[in-house]
Design a protein around this motif. Structure first.
Motif, PDB file in Angstrom:
ATOM      1  N   ALA A 104      83.663  19.445  59.926  1.00  0.00           N
ATOM      2  CA  ALA A 104      82.327  20.253  61.441  1.00  0.00           C
ATOM      3  C   ALA A 104      82.139  21.388  61.232  1.00  0.00           C
ATOM      4  O   ALA A 104      81.480  22.500  61.898  1.00  0.00           O
ATOM      5  N   GLN A 105      83.465  22.780  60.111  1.00  0.00           N
ATOM      6  CA  GLN A 105      83.411  24.306  60.039  1.00  0.00           C
ATOM      7  C   GLN A 105      82.965  24.685  59.778  1.00  0.00           C
ATOM      8  O   GLN A 105      81.772  24.122  59.172  1.00  0.00           O
ATOM      9  N   GLU A 106      83.082  26.190  59.794  1.00  0.00           N
ATOM     10  CA  GLU A 106      81.463  26.657  59.838  1.00  0.00           C
ATOM     11  C   GLU A 106      81.535  26.843  58.255  1.00  0.00           C
ATOM     12  O   GLU A 106      82.609  27.082  57.115  1.00  0.00           O
ATOM     13  N   PRO A 107      80.169  26.373  57.506  1.00  0.00           N
ATOM     14  CA  PRO A 107      80.590  26.967  56.278  1.00  0.00           C
ATOM     15  C   PRO A 107      81.196  28.414  55.605  1.00  0.00           C
ATOM     16  O   PRO A 107      82.556  28.850  54.113  1.00  0.00           O
ATOM     17  N   ALA A 108      81.565  29.465  56.335  1.00  0.00           N
ATOM     18  CA  ALA A 108      82.033  30.562  56.079  1.00  0.00           C
ATOM     19  C   ALA A 108      83.420  30.736  56.127  1.00  0.00           C
ATOM     20  O   ALA A 108      84.312  30.970  55.271  1.00  0.00           O
ATOM     21  N   VAL A 109      84.043  29.771  57.130  1.00  0.00           N
ATOM     22  CA  VAL A 109      85.442  29.520  57.201  1.00  0.00           C
ATOM     23  C   VAL A 109      85.936  28.599  56.079  1.00  0.00           C
ATOM     24  O   VAL A 109      86.769  28.694  55.290  1.00  0.00           O
ATOM     25  N   VAL A 110      85.012  27.396  55.777  1.00  0.00           N
ATOM     26  CA  VAL A 110      85.766  26.475  54.483  1.00  0.00           C
ATOM     27  C   VAL A 110      85.422  27.700  53.712  1.00  0.00           C
ATOM     28  O   VAL A 110      86.242  27.005  51.903  1.00  0.00           O
ATOM     29  N   VAL A 111      84.455  27.738  52.974  1.00  0.00           N
ATOM     30  CA  VAL A 111      84.504  28.885  52.062  1.00  0.00           C
ATOM     31  C   VAL A 111      85.424  29.962  51.991  1.00  0.00           C
ATOM     32  O   VAL A 111      86.471  30.393  50.392  1.00  0.00           O
ATOM     33  N   ALA A 112      86.362  30.687  53.326  1.00  0.00           N
ATOM     34  CA  ALA A 112      87.360  31.075  52.222  1.00  0.00           C
ATOM     35  C   ALA A 112      88.676  30.240  52.253  1.00  0.00           C
ATOM     36  O   ALA A 112      89.699  31.255  51.489  1.00  0.00           O
ATOM     37  N   ARG A 113      88.633  29.059  52.781  1.00  0.00           N
ATOM     38  CA  ARG A 113      89.380  28.216  52.461  1.00  0.00           C
ATOM     39  C   ARG A 113      90.041  27.594  50.719  1.00  0.00           C
ATOM     40  O   ARG A 113      91.126  27.652  50.528  1.00  0.00           O
ATOM     41  N   ILE A 114      88.366  27.541  50.558  1.00  0.00           N
ATOM     42  CA  ILE A 114      88.506  27.625  49.713  1.00  0.00           C
ATOM     43  C   ILE A 114      89.024  28.134  48.281  1.00  0.00           C
ATOM     44  O   ILE A 114      89.840  27.866  47.607  1.00  0.00           O
ATOM     45  N   ALA A 115      89.053  29.935  48.444  1.00  0.00           N
ATOM     46  CA  ALA A 115      89.056  30.602  47.802  1.00  0.00           C
ATOM     47  C   ALA A 115      90.182  30.111  47.964  1.00  0.00           C
ATOM     48  O   ALA A 115      91.424  30.117  47.007  1.00  0.00           O
ATOM     49  N   THR A 116      90.965  30.609  48.798  1.00  0.00           N
ATOM     50  CA  THR A 116      92.759  30.717  48.800  1.00  0.00           C
ATOM     51  C   THR A 116      93.530  29.101  48.028  1.00  0.00           C
ATOM     52  O   THR A 116      94.007  29.559  47.699  1.00  0.00           O
TER      53      THR A 116
END
Length: 418
Positions: A104-116
């Motif tokens: 249920a995380q916000e997309p921007a938070v998930v995208v930052a995690r994907i980059a990491t």
């Protein structure tokens, strides 16, 4: 069409090939081939590797891709799990990891995690960043005009992923990774990966039937992945298999996904106390995702729990009926079962789907070869990496050519050991 990509595709398809072989394969002149090969060698994309067998004259120098010269990252974004694959230029998976899904995380938070997590994947094998061609990212649902997910607010994405509707995923990921990003549907990507790896063989009409959180299909026709004008090809989960069936989240009734998808199977198991106990479901306690719950049911079925097995068999019969419809519409020669849910339950589904497809309309002319994917759990991530490799190695408007028979070592996307 890029002459460079034509030559690269010919080398990739052959495995090893001489300059004379390239002239025959591409139709280019000897001076053109000489110039292009020299450039590719200078770019470290192609290497000379030994000599062909003598035919009486001077032995010809063989060429092949330099697999360690470039790499591609594939990412499968889903509610329950995010899967990553790093492949070399030849397509071998050199590293893969799975991490918690979008939830249920916000997309921007998930995208930052994907980059990491992409950075960790690359650094973990010591690959230099300038050797990364790009990132392929795939997800359930279509790619919209803004290079994000979904379409109108009332349809396009399953409820668990609705917060992603309209989010500019491609641009956001490019910004945080500083890499080119290609987007696609996960079922379509799975089909691309199967085609790239040779999983469809020489078939001219083939499909990957994908089951993860939901159900979809990817189509490959005459060597090219077919996506349609809006990327909505292959929504097999929303084919009606019961006109008076339950309401689906898409708004229609009787959809395959509503009757036989993993969420429907899990809901049925939880509603039957005996089955829930046998599977190990605790009232009020849920696993992180539908796929995890479905895997628990599959494990129970494999150890002989009759209620769990009956649920999977009922689902498989519905899936087989829908697959027969797909085979009749597309005159399929090959159907590959793939995706995380079929990775755990494929042994139950495969014989039932095979049995159903024996009744295909074209059975008097040819059978449909139904098989399990060799890499069902990571098929979409591997297919996502193939999107990037295709952009480098395959001429625009052409699908990857299958490896030539008897023409040197077969270059294919494979899961490395370990």
């Amino acid at each position: 069409m890029s002459s460079r990509s034509v030559v690269l595709d010919a080398i990739r398809a052959a495995g090893t090939i001489s300059r004379v072989g390239l002239i025959r394969a591409t139709g280019f002149t000897a001076p053109t081939i000489s110039t292009l090969v020299r450039k590719l060698i200078n770019e470290d994309l192609v290497v000379e590797t030994g000599h062909a067998k003598s035919t009486g004259g001077k032995r010809r120098v063989l060429l092949q891709l330099n697999h360690a010269s470039r790499y591609a990252v594939g990412v499968h974004l889903d509610h329950g799990v995010i899967t990553y694959a790093l492949t070399n230029l030849g397509g071998t998976v050199v590293a893969r990891i799975s991490r918690p899904g979008a939830g249920a995380q916000e997309p921007a938070v998930v995208v930052a995690r994907i980059a990491t997590e992409i950075a960790a994947l690359i650094d973990g094998v010591g690959v230099e960043r300038d050797r990364i061609l790009g990132v392929g990212l795939v997800f359930p649902g279509p790619v919209n005009a803004t290079r994000g997910m979904g379409g109108p607010p009332d349809v396009g994405l399953a409820p668990a992923m609705r917060q992603w509707n309209g989010f500019p995923l491609g641009a956001a990921l490019e910004q945080v990774t500083a890499l080119p990003v290609a987007l696609d549907n996960d079922a379509t990507a799975a089909a691309s990966g199967e085609h790239w790896t040779g999983g469809f063989g020489p078939a001219t009409s083939a499909a990957a039937l994908y089951m993860g959180t939901g159900i979809g299909a990817g189509l490959v026709v005459n060597g090219s992945t077919y996506r349609g004008p809006s990327g909505n090809v292959g929504e097999l989960g929303h084919v009606c298999v019961s006109a008076d069936g339950p309401r689906c989240w898409c708004g229609a009734r009787g959809c395959l996904e509503a009757l036989a998808g993993p969420a429907a199977v899990v809901a049925a198991a939880r509603s039957e106390p005996a089955t829930a106990r046998a599977v190990g479901f605790t009232p009020g306690v849920r696993r992180p995702s539908v796929v995890a719950d479905f895997a628990a049911i599959s494990r129970a079925a494999r150890r002989g729990e009759p209620h769990a097995l009956a649920l999977l068999e009922r689902s498989a019969r519905h899936l087989g009926v829908a697959a027969r419809t797909l085979a009749n519409l597309m005159d399929l020669e090959v159907l590959v079962l793939t995706g995380p849910s079929l990775a755990t339950a494929g042994s139950v589904y495969l014989p039932i789907v095979r049995h159903e497809l024996r009744a295909c309309f074209a059975r008097g002319t040819h059978t449909v070869d139904v098989r399990l994917s060799r890499s069902a759990a990571t098929a979409s991530a591997v297919g996502a990496a193939a999107l990037v490799l295709e952009s480098e190695l395959v001429p625009p408007g052409h699908g990857p050519r299958p490896p030539e028979q008897g023409a040197g070592r077969r270059v294919r996307l494979t899961e490395s050991a370990g």
